[in-house]
Design a protein around this motif. Sequence first.
Motif, short mmCIF file in Angstrom:
data_model
loop_
_atom_site.label_atom_id
_atom_site.label_comp_id
_atom_site.label_asym_id
_atom_site.label_seq_id
_atom_site.Cartn_x
_atom_site.Cartn_y
_atom_site.Cartn_z
N SER B 262 0.83 -1.22 0.00
CA SER B 262 0.00 0.00 0.00
C SER B 262 0.86 1.26 0.00
N LEU B 263 1.86 1.30 -0.85
CA LEU B 263 2.72 2.49 -0.95
C LEU B 263 2.16 3.41 -2.04
N PRO B 264 2.01 4.70 -1.75
CA PRO B 264 1.42 5.60 -2.76
C PRO B 264 2.44 6.05 -3.80
N GLY B 265 2.97 5.11 -4.56
CA GLY B 265 4.00 5.42 -5.56
C GLY B 265 3.43 5.45 -6.97
N LEU B 266 4.36 5.57 -7.93
CA LEU B 266 3.99 5.65 -9.35
C LEU B 266 3.25 4.42 -9.86
N GLY B 267 3.73 3.26 -9.42
CA GLY B 267 3.16 2.00 -9.88
C GLY B 267 1.70 1.89 -9.49
N ARG B 268 1.43 2.22 -8.23
CA ARG B 268 0.05 2.12 -7.74
C ARG B 268 -0.83 3.14 -8.46
N MET B 269 -0.24 4.31 -8.71
CA MET B 269 -0.97 5.36 -9.43
C MET B 269 -1.37 4.84 -10.83
N MET B 270 -0.42 4.11 -11.45
CA MET B 270 -0.68 3.60 -12.80
C MET B 270 -1.79 2.54 -12.78
N VAL B 271 -1.70 1.62 -11.81
CA VAL B 271 -2.70 0.55 -11.72
C VAL B 271 -4.08 1.17 -11.45
N GLU B 272 -4.13 2.15 -10.53
CA GLU B 272 -5.41 2.82 -10.24
C GLU B 272 -5.92 3.52 -11.50
N GLY B 273 -5.00 4.14 -12.24
CA GLY B 273 -5.37 4.82 -13.49
C GLY B 273 -5.98 3.86 -14.49
N ILE B 274 -5.43 2.62 -14.55
CA ILE B 274 -5.96 1.62 -15.49
C ILE B 274 -7.38 1.23 -15.09
N PHE B 275 -7.58 0.97 -13.79
CA PHE B 275 -8.92 0.59 -13.34
C PHE B 275 -9.93 1.71 -13.57
N GLN B 276 -9.47 2.98 -13.44
CA GLN B 276 -10.39 4.12 -13.58
C GLN B 276 -10.44 4.66 -15.01
N ARG B 277 -9.70 4.02 -15.92
CA ARG B 277 -9.62 4.46 -17.32
C ARG B 277 -9.22 5.94 -17.42
N ASP B 278 -8.26 6.33 -16.58
CA ASP B 278 -7.82 7.73 -16.51
C ASP B 278 -6.54 7.84 -17.36
N PHE B 279 -6.71 8.03 -18.70
CA PHE B 279 -5.53 7.87 -19.57
C PHE B 279 -4.45 8.94 -19.41
N PRO B 280 -4.76 10.20 -19.04
CA PRO B 280 -3.62 11.12 -18.83
C PRO B 280 -2.72 10.64 -17.68
N VAL B 281 -3.33 10.04 -16.66
CA VAL B 281 -2.55 9.52 -15.53
C VAL B 281 -1.68 8.34 -15.98
N ILE B 282 -2.28 7.44 -16.77
CA ILE B 282 -1.52 6.28 -17.26
C ILE B 282 -0.36 6.76 -18.14
N GLN B 283 -0.67 7.70 -19.05
CA GLN B 283 0.36 8.24 -19.95
C GLN B 283 1.53 8.82 -19.15
N GLY B 284 1.18 9.67 -18.17
CA GLY B 284 2.21 10.34 -17.37
C GLY B 284 3.09 9.36 -16.63
N ALA B 285 2.46 8.36 -15.99
CA ALA B 285 3.23 7.39 -15.19
C ALA B 285 4.14 6.56 -16.10
N ILE B 286 3.59 6.08 -17.22
CA ILE B 286 4.40 5.25 -18.11
C ILE B 286 5.55 6.08 -18.69
N LEU B 287 5.23 7.31 -19.11
CA LEU B 287 6.27 8.16 -19.72
C LEU B 287 7.43 8.37 -18.75
N PHE B 288 7.10 8.67 -17.49
CA PHE B 288 8.16 8.90 -16.52
C PHE B 288 9.01 7.63 -16.31
N ILE B 289 8.33 6.48 -16.16
CA ILE B 289 9.06 5.22 -15.93
C ILE B 289 9.99 4.91 -17.10
N VAL B 290 9.46 5.05 -18.33
CA VAL B 290 10.27 4.70 -19.51
C VAL B 290 11.43 5.68 -19.68
#
Lengths: 295, 313
Positions: B262-290
């Motif tokens: 339950s750490l509020p990091g990038l990974g969790r943000m991305m998974v939550e973004g996927i479940f919520q279909r929040d694509f700017p959040v998914i884009q941002g998280a993936i872009l930063f990681i890559v």
Amino acid sequence: MSTPNIAVSPVPVQPLTRLWVILLRRVATSWQGAFGLTVLAFTIVLALGANLIAPHSPIDINMDAILAAPSSAYWFGTDELGRDIFSRVVFGARISLQIVLAAVGLALLAGVTIGLLSGWLGGRWDTAIMRAMDALLAFPFLVLALAIIAILGPDLTNAMLAIAITKTPGFARLVRSEVLTIKHVDFVKASVALGATDLRIIVRHIWPNVAGSVIVFGSLAGSQALVTESALSFLGLGVQPPTPSWGSMIATGMDYSSSWWCSFFPGLAIFFVVLAFNLLGDACRDALDARLGEH
Amino acid sequence: MVRMLLSRLSQIATVVLLVCATIFVLTNMLPGDPTVTILGEQASAEQRAIAREQHGLDLPAPVRFVRWLKNAATGDLGRSLRSNEPVARMLADRIPVTLELTALSILVAIVIGLPAGIIAARARGSFLDVLVSIAAMTSVAIPYFWMGILLIMLFALKLSWLPPSGYIPFLTDPIGNLTRMILPALTIGTAFAALIMRQTRASLLQVMSQDYIRSARAKGLSESAVLIRHGLRNALIPVLTVIGLQIGALLGGAVVTETVFSLPGLGRMMVEGIFQRDFPVIQGAILFIVLCVIVVNLLTDLLYAWLDPRISL
């Protein structure tokens, strides 16, 4: 991320069946290979014979046996809905192997084709294809798989596709690097001079020399595919309930951590199969090195 | 070195552009209407049309891509469809957690993997060598999420030594932060330690068989001086590369580990973004990681070339 250094130098074409028999014998006689093959054979038997081996239904709910500890009636205990964990682990083997084999098979087919064409054609095609592969390789496996699952939606088939796409660039890069070496070897040049078609050269001369490395890489990709599939299911983005999957069983077990058996046994199953794939990969690489040593 | 850097940068620019295009295409292929995420299912067609216009969703995909690229280059990654919060600010809140987890995992891996690799190489073929190798094989085969749960069961629930999950910022409570980060760092670090151990063992065995090591011994240097001054110094160069090249795997591991603990990091943000279909959040998280992976790989290459001048990029 990086493709393991498993490239082998080209060898003259040998009768393929003889080489494979030698290779298989070497793999089976090493302790790593014997362990890997035994565990994988056992898992395949479990997967194929799940209906006969599992003592209970993997999805039938039994409210009288909720979170029962391991016993003679329930070897691995039961979960929060009273389902037999041993039966779910056995049926989970079927799902996991199905995903791993399909995903690695697809990735192998796509990656080898791309690698062979890219390496053989060279020039702009090679540059364009390899830049695209580099872009995909820049993504961590799980991150790319998550992005693909986000588009396709979480289910078994999509998990397979997502894993296959993440593994394809690795195969393509490996095969392409091998082709670049082999295409300048004398026996390939001779075939070109004799007027052999590109397809014939690729199938008859290039592929047999690349196949060994592909098998080693495929074995390692198998373990990565299993871990990725389990991670996707763990996150709720892979196999969906009530279908038993090792990853989702661990996720459910996490909510009942005082009942340790809920997540322990599915995790143990993943551990053994991943270990088997890794050791089999090591054994194949050693066997190939030894085969090359003979030449 | 400057020419190497420029050549490498030009290669990377192409890859970054392709990565951006891939991320944009992937996230814009998300099924479902994004206005459902913004307005809910009850909104009228007019409200949806206005929301589409406001978020630029009515524009053609190439126009949106160029606009997204331009904005991303200036640090504007759009707003979350769900919370309307700027994605860049959400990333800024989450990045320290993931970076701390990654840094601590690397530390754990080095502390365990390096001495284990040296011991295995020095005691080659002995029982200790076999033991260390078996431990390495085992830890590589354990999936992160299972390892995390086993550690929680043992250290948090059974022994009650550490809290099972949660996060406190380091500056708020350093002790509280570290007690909560030990188990996640151990989860990722032990698997990574196995890779460092294997590489250290292999490199050290190779280096210790070189002629200059024999010369150092012939000069009368003690075995520890030969090992530290001549052996390790050279053997550690490939180990550094392994650490750099595995950064992607570490960040991938962080996605799952953050969920377990339950750490509020990038990974969790991305998974939550996927479940919520929040694509700017998914884009941002993936872009930063890559981008992190690409930059670290570049730094690894440069470091490698600097440490070993025979290497050309």
